[in-house]
Design a protein around this motif. Sequence first.
Motif, PDB file in Angstrom:
ATOM      1  N   PRO A  42      -6.517   9.383   2.913  1.00  0.00           N
ATOM      2  CA  PRO A  42      -7.429  10.518   2.737  1.00  0.00           C
ATOM      3  C   PRO A  42      -6.812  11.601   1.861  1.00  0.00           C
ATOM      4  CG  PRO A  42      -6.482  10.528   4.942  1.00  0.00           C
ATOM      5  CD  PRO A  42      -6.059   9.247   4.292  1.00  0.00           C
ATOM      6  N   GLY A  43      -7.659  12.220   1.068  1.00  0.00           N
ATOM      7  CA  GLY A  43      -7.208  13.315   0.223  1.00  0.00           C
ATOM      8  C   GLY A  43      -6.622  12.886  -1.107  1.00  0.00           C
ATOM      9  N   VAL A  44      -6.639  11.597  -1.397  1.00  0.00           N
ATOM     10  CA  VAL A  44      -6.073  11.090  -2.649  1.00  0.00           C
ATOM     11  C   VAL A  44      -7.206  10.755  -3.610  1.00  0.00           C
ATOM     12  CG1 VAL A  44      -4.691   9.267  -3.718  1.00  0.00           C
ATOM     13  CG2 VAL A  44      -4.057  10.150  -1.468  1.00  0.00           C
ATOM     14  N   PRO A  45      -7.239  11.389  -4.790  1.00  0.00           N
ATOM     15  CA  PRO A  45      -8.260  11.012  -5.768  1.00  0.00           C
ATOM     16  C   PRO A  45      -7.965   9.628  -6.359  1.00  0.00           C
ATOM     17  CG  PRO A  45      -6.938  12.873  -6.562  1.00  0.00           C
ATOM     18  CD  PRO A  45      -6.430  12.511  -5.214  1.00  0.00           C
ATOM     19  N   LYS A  46      -9.008   8.912  -6.744  1.00  0.00           N
ATOM     20  CA  LYS A  46      -8.870   7.546  -7.251  1.00  0.00           C
ATOM     21  C   LYS A  46      -7.857   7.454  -8.395  1.00  0.00           C
ATOM     22  CE  LYS A  46     -11.646   3.728  -9.036  1.00  0.00           C
ATOM     23  NZ  LYS A  46     -13.005   3.280  -9.338  1.00  0.00           N
ATOM     24  N   GLU A  47      -7.847   8.436  -9.282  1.00  0.00           N
ATOM     25  CA  GLU A  47      -6.935   8.394 -10.434  1.00  0.00           C
ATOM     26  C   GLU A  47      -5.464   8.546 -10.033  1.00  0.00           C
ATOM     27  OE1 GLU A  47      -8.688  12.543 -10.089  1.00  0.00           O
ATOM     28  OE2 GLU A  47      -9.528  10.532 -10.176  1.00  0.00           O
ATOM     29  N   ASN A  48      -5.192   8.921  -8.796  1.00  0.00           N
ATOM     30  CA  ASN A  48      -3.816   9.059  -8.312  1.00  0.00           C
ATOM     31  C   ASN A  48      -3.348   7.865  -7.482  1.00  0.00           C
ATOM     32  OD1 ASN A  48      -3.979  11.544  -9.509  1.00  0.00           O
ATOM     33  ND2 ASN A  48      -3.599  12.731  -7.676  1.00  0.00           N
ATOM     34  N   VAL A  49      -4.154   6.797  -7.454  1.00  0.00           N
ATOM     35  CA  VAL A  49      -3.799   5.595  -6.695  1.00  0.00           C
ATOM     36  C   VAL A  49      -3.251   4.542  -7.657  1.00  0.00           C
ATOM     37  CG1 VAL A  49      -4.676   3.720  -5.233  1.00  0.00           C
ATOM     38  CG2 VAL A  49      -5.554   6.046  -4.953  1.00  0.00           C
ATOM     39  N   THR A  50      -2.099   3.967  -7.301  1.00  0.00           N
ATOM     40  CA  THR A  50      -1.539   2.880  -8.106  1.00  0.00           C
ATOM     41  C   THR A  50      -1.172   1.720  -7.191  1.00  0.00           C
ATOM     42  OG1 THR A  50       0.707   3.779  -7.965  1.00  0.00           O
ATOM     43  CG2 THR A  50      -0.589   4.386  -9.897  1.00  0.00           C
ATOM     44  N   ILE A  51      -1.315   0.512  -7.743  1.00  0.00           N
ATOM     45  CA  ILE A  51      -0.926  -0.704  -7.044  1.00  0.00           C
ATOM     46  C   ILE A  51      -0.086  -1.509  -8.019  1.00  0.00           C
ATOM     47  CG2 ILE A  51      -1.726  -2.782  -5.867  1.00  0.00           C
ATOM     48  CD1 ILE A  51      -4.439  -1.333  -5.566  1.00  0.00           C
ATOM     49  N   ASN A  52       1.101  -1.901  -7.577  1.00  0.00           N
ATOM     50  CA  ASN A  52       1.992  -2.691  -8.422  1.00  0.00           C
ATOM     51  C   ASN A  52       2.439  -3.932  -7.673  1.00  0.00           C
ATOM     52  OD1 ASN A  52       2.230  -0.864 -10.705  1.00  0.00           O
ATOM     53  ND2 ASN A  52       3.331   0.474  -9.305  1.00  0.00           N
ATOM     54  N   PHE A  53       2.673  -4.989  -8.423  1.00  0.00           N
ATOM     55  CA  PHE A  53       3.273  -6.180  -7.865  1.00  0.00           C
ATOM     56  C   PHE A  53       4.484  -6.535  -8.715  1.00  0.00           C
ATOM     57  CE2 PHE A  53       3.912 -10.768  -7.635  1.00  0.00           C
ATOM     58  CZ  PHE A  53       4.124 -10.887  -6.271  1.00  0.00           C
ATOM     59  N   GLY A  62      -0.281   6.518  -3.440  1.00  0.00           N
ATOM     60  CA  GLY A  62      -1.347   7.480  -3.684  1.00  0.00           C
ATOM     61  C   GLY A  62      -0.831   8.895  -3.529  1.00  0.00           C
ATOM     62  N   LYS A  63      -1.031   9.702  -4.560  1.00  0.00           N
ATOM     63  CA  LYS A  63      -0.524  11.082  -4.549  1.00  0.00           C
ATOM     64  C   LYS A  63      -1.673  12.053  -4.346  1.00  0.00           C
ATOM     65  CE  LYS A  63       2.627  14.269  -6.418  1.00  0.00           C
ATOM     66  NZ  LYS A  63       3.311  14.768  -5.277  1.00  0.00           N
ATOM     67  N   MET A  64      -1.525  12.902  -3.314  1.00  0.00           N
ATOM     68  CA  MET A  64      -2.515  13.957  -3.079  1.00  0.00           C
ATOM     69  C   MET A  64      -2.294  15.076  -4.086  1.00  0.00           C
ATOM     70  SD  MET A  64      -2.738  14.387   1.030  1.00  0.00           S
ATOM     71  CE  MET A  64      -1.181  13.737   1.614  1.00  0.00           C
ATOM     72  N   ASN A  65      -3.376  15.692  -4.512  1.00  0.00           N
ATOM     73  CA  ASN A  65      -3.243  16.866  -5.369  1.00  0.00           C
ATOM     74  C   ASN A  65      -2.749  18.039  -4.535  1.00  0.00           C
ATOM     75  OD1 ASN A  65      -4.136  15.612  -7.696  1.00  0.00           O
ATOM     76  ND2 ASN A  65      -6.273  16.115  -7.296  1.00  0.00           N
ATOM     77  N   PRO A  66      -1.854  18.851  -5.093  1.00  0.00           N
ATOM     78  CA  PRO A  66      -1.406  20.021  -4.329  1.00  0.00           C
ATOM     79  C   PRO A  66      -2.558  21.003  -4.122  1.00  0.00           C
ATOM     80  CG  PRO A  66      -0.428  19.980  -6.527  1.00  0.00           C
ATOM     81  CD  PRO A  66      -1.251  18.747  -6.386  1.00  0.00           C
ATOM     82  N   VAL A  67      -2.536  21.663  -2.995  1.00  0.00           N
ATOM     83  CA  VAL A  67      -3.550  22.674  -2.702  1.00  0.00           C
ATOM     84  C   VAL A  67      -3.001  24.046  -3.055  1.00  0.00           C
ATOM     85  CG1 VAL A  67      -5.239  21.962  -0.982  1.00  0.00           C
ATOM     86  CG2 VAL A  67      -2.886  22.188  -0.332  1.00  0.00           C
ATOM     87  N   ASN A  68      -3.878  24.990  -3.023  1.00  0.00           N
ATOM     88  CA  ASN A  68      -3.497  26.360  -3.292  1.00  0.00           C
ATOM     89  C   ASN A  68      -2.279  26.719  -2.439  1.00  0.00           C
ATOM     90  OD1 ASN A  68      -3.348  29.094  -3.681  1.00  0.00           O
ATOM     91  ND2 ASN A  68      -5.539  29.462  -3.387  1.00  0.00           N
TER      92      ASN A  68
END
Length: 127
Positions: A42-53, A62-68
Amino acid sequence: MTDVKDNKDTLVQEYNKEEYYIYPLVNIHETNDEFVLVADMPGVPKENVTINFADDFLTIKGKMNPVNSEVKKYILKETGYGNTYLRKFRINDTIDTNKIDAVYENGQLTVKMPKHDRVKPRTISIK
Protein backbone atom coordinates in the motif's frame (compact mmCIF):
# COMPACT_ATOMS: atom_id res chain seq x y z
CA MET A 1 9.52 -22.58 -6.87
CA THR A 2 11.17 -23.49 -3.64
CA ASP A 3 9.09 -24.25 -0.63
CA VAL A 4 8.04 -21.05 1.14
CA LYS A 5 9.51 -22.51 4.33
CA ASP A 6 12.91 -22.16 2.67
CA ASN A 7 12.34 -18.40 2.69
CA LYS A 8 11.74 -18.09 6.43
CA ASP A 9 15.20 -16.60 6.94
CA THR A 10 14.23 -13.75 4.61
CA LEU A 11 11.23 -12.71 6.70
CA VAL A 12 13.18 -10.32 8.90
CA GLN A 13 13.55 -6.69 7.98
CA GLU A 14 16.77 -5.63 6.32
CA TYR A 15 18.71 -2.47 6.84
CA ASN A 16 21.55 -0.92 4.94
CA LYS A 17 23.26 2.43 5.37
CA GLU A 18 21.02 4.14 2.83
CA GLU A 19 17.62 2.55 3.25
CA TYR A 20 15.31 0.68 5.60
CA TYR A 21 13.31 -2.11 3.95
CA ILE A 22 9.87 -3.37 4.88
CA TYR A 23 8.86 -6.88 3.83
CA PRO A 24 5.45 -6.79 2.15
CA LEU A 25 2.88 -9.36 3.20
CA VAL A 26 2.77 -12.09 0.55
CA ASN A 27 0.46 -14.97 -0.32
CA ILE A 28 1.59 -17.65 -2.76
CA HIS A 29 -0.66 -20.32 -4.20
CA GLU A 30 -0.11 -23.05 -6.75
CA THR A 31 -2.28 -24.27 -9.60
CA ASN A 32 -1.54 -27.07 -12.05
CA ASP A 33 -0.03 -24.53 -14.45
CA GLU A 34 1.62 -21.84 -12.32
CA PHE A 35 2.58 -20.32 -9.01
CA VAL A 36 0.85 -17.03 -8.17
CA LEU A 37 2.45 -14.57 -5.77
CA VAL A 38 0.34 -11.71 -4.39
CA ALA A 39 2.15 -8.97 -2.44
CA ASP A 40 0.55 -6.05 -0.62
CA MET A 41 2.43 -2.76 -1.00
CA PRO A 42 0.00 0.00 0.00
CA GLY A 43 1.06 3.54 -0.74
CA VAL A 44 3.39 2.60 -3.60
CA PRO A 45 2.66 4.13 -7.01
CA LYS A 46 2.89 1.72 -9.97
CA GLU A 47 5.90 3.56 -11.43
CA ASN A 48 7.85 2.86 -8.21
CA VAL A 49 7.41 -0.93 -8.41
CA THR A 50 10.19 -3.08 -9.86
CA ILE A 51 10.52 -6.82 -10.33
CA ASN A 52 13.86 -8.41 -11.18
CA PHE A 53 14.99 -11.94 -11.76
CA ALA A 54 18.71 -12.68 -11.42
CA ASP A 55 20.85 -15.48 -9.99
CA ASP A 56 17.79 -17.65 -9.23
CA PHE A 57 16.13 -14.89 -7.16
CA LEU A 58 12.91 -13.03 -7.91
CA THR A 59 13.12 -9.62 -6.22
CA ILE A 60 10.13 -7.34 -5.77
CA LYS A 61 10.66 -3.76 -4.67
CA GLY A 62 8.32 -0.83 -4.19
CA LYS A 63 9.22 2.66 -3.00
CA MET A 64 6.65 4.89 -1.32
CA ASN A 65 6.75 8.56 -2.20
CA PRO A 66 7.83 10.71 0.74
CA VAL A 67 5.06 12.69 2.39
CA ASN A 68 5.14 16.24 3.54
CA SER A 69 7.87 16.44 6.16
CA GLU A 70 5.78 18.75 8.30
CA VAL A 71 6.34 17.90 11.97
CA LYS A 72 3.22 16.65 13.73
CA LYS A 73 2.59 15.69 17.31
CA TYR A 74 1.42 12.10 16.88
CA ILE A 75 -0.57 10.34 19.54
CA LEU A 76 -0.04 7.03 17.70
CA LYS A 77 1.92 6.45 14.49
CA GLU A 78 2.10 2.93 13.09
CA THR A 79 2.83 3.76 9.47
CA GLY A 80 6.10 4.70 7.86
CA TYR A 81 6.44 6.81 4.74
CA GLY A 82 9.33 7.17 2.37
CA ASN A 83 10.20 3.53 3.07
CA THR A 84 10.85 0.79 0.57
CA TYR A 85 9.20 -2.62 0.37
CA LEU A 86 11.63 -5.40 -0.56
CA ARG A 87 11.25 -9.15 -0.76
CA LYS A 88 13.33 -11.85 -2.43
CA PHE A 89 12.33 -15.39 -3.37
CA ARG A 90 14.53 -18.21 -4.64
CA ILE A 91 13.09 -19.63 -7.86
CA ASN A 92 14.02 -23.12 -8.97
CA ASP A 93 13.97 -24.64 -12.44
CA THR A 94 10.30 -25.67 -12.30
CA ILE A 95 9.42 -22.07 -13.27
CA ASP A 96 9.64 -20.88 -16.87
CA THR A 97 11.33 -17.58 -15.94
CA ASN A 98 10.94 -16.21 -19.49
CA LYS A 99 7.15 -16.21 -19.04
CA ILE A 100 6.84 -14.52 -15.62
CA ASP A 101 4.13 -11.86 -15.79
CA ALA A 102 3.05 -9.20 -13.30
CA VAL A 103 0.15 -6.82 -12.69
CA TYR A 104 0.04 -4.02 -10.11
CA GLU A 105 -3.33 -2.63 -9.10
CA ASN A 106 -4.57 -0.73 -6.04
CA GLY A 107 -1.45 -1.42 -3.96
CA GLN A 108 -1.40 -5.14 -4.76
CA LEU A 109 1.20 -6.84 -6.93
CA THR A 110 0.27 -10.14 -8.60
CA VAL A 111 3.12 -12.13 -10.14
CA LYS A 112 2.26 -15.19 -12.23
CA MET A 113 5.05 -17.70 -12.64
CA PRO A 114 4.19 -20.43 -15.17
CA LYS A 115 5.56 -23.91 -14.66
CA HIS A 116 7.62 -25.60 -17.36
CA ASP A 117 5.56 -28.14 -19.29
CA ARG A 118 7.85 -30.93 -18.07
CA VAL A 119 6.67 -30.47 -14.46
CA LYS A 120 2.95 -29.93 -15.07
CA PRO A 121 0.68 -32.82 -14.09
CA ARG A 122 -0.70 -34.72 -17.04
CA THR A 123 -2.91 -37.71 -17.70
CA ILE A 124 -1.41 -40.63 -19.54
CA SER A 125 -3.78 -42.36 -21.94
CA ILE A 126 -3.94 -46.13 -21.85
CA LYS A 127 -3.67 -47.94 -25.18
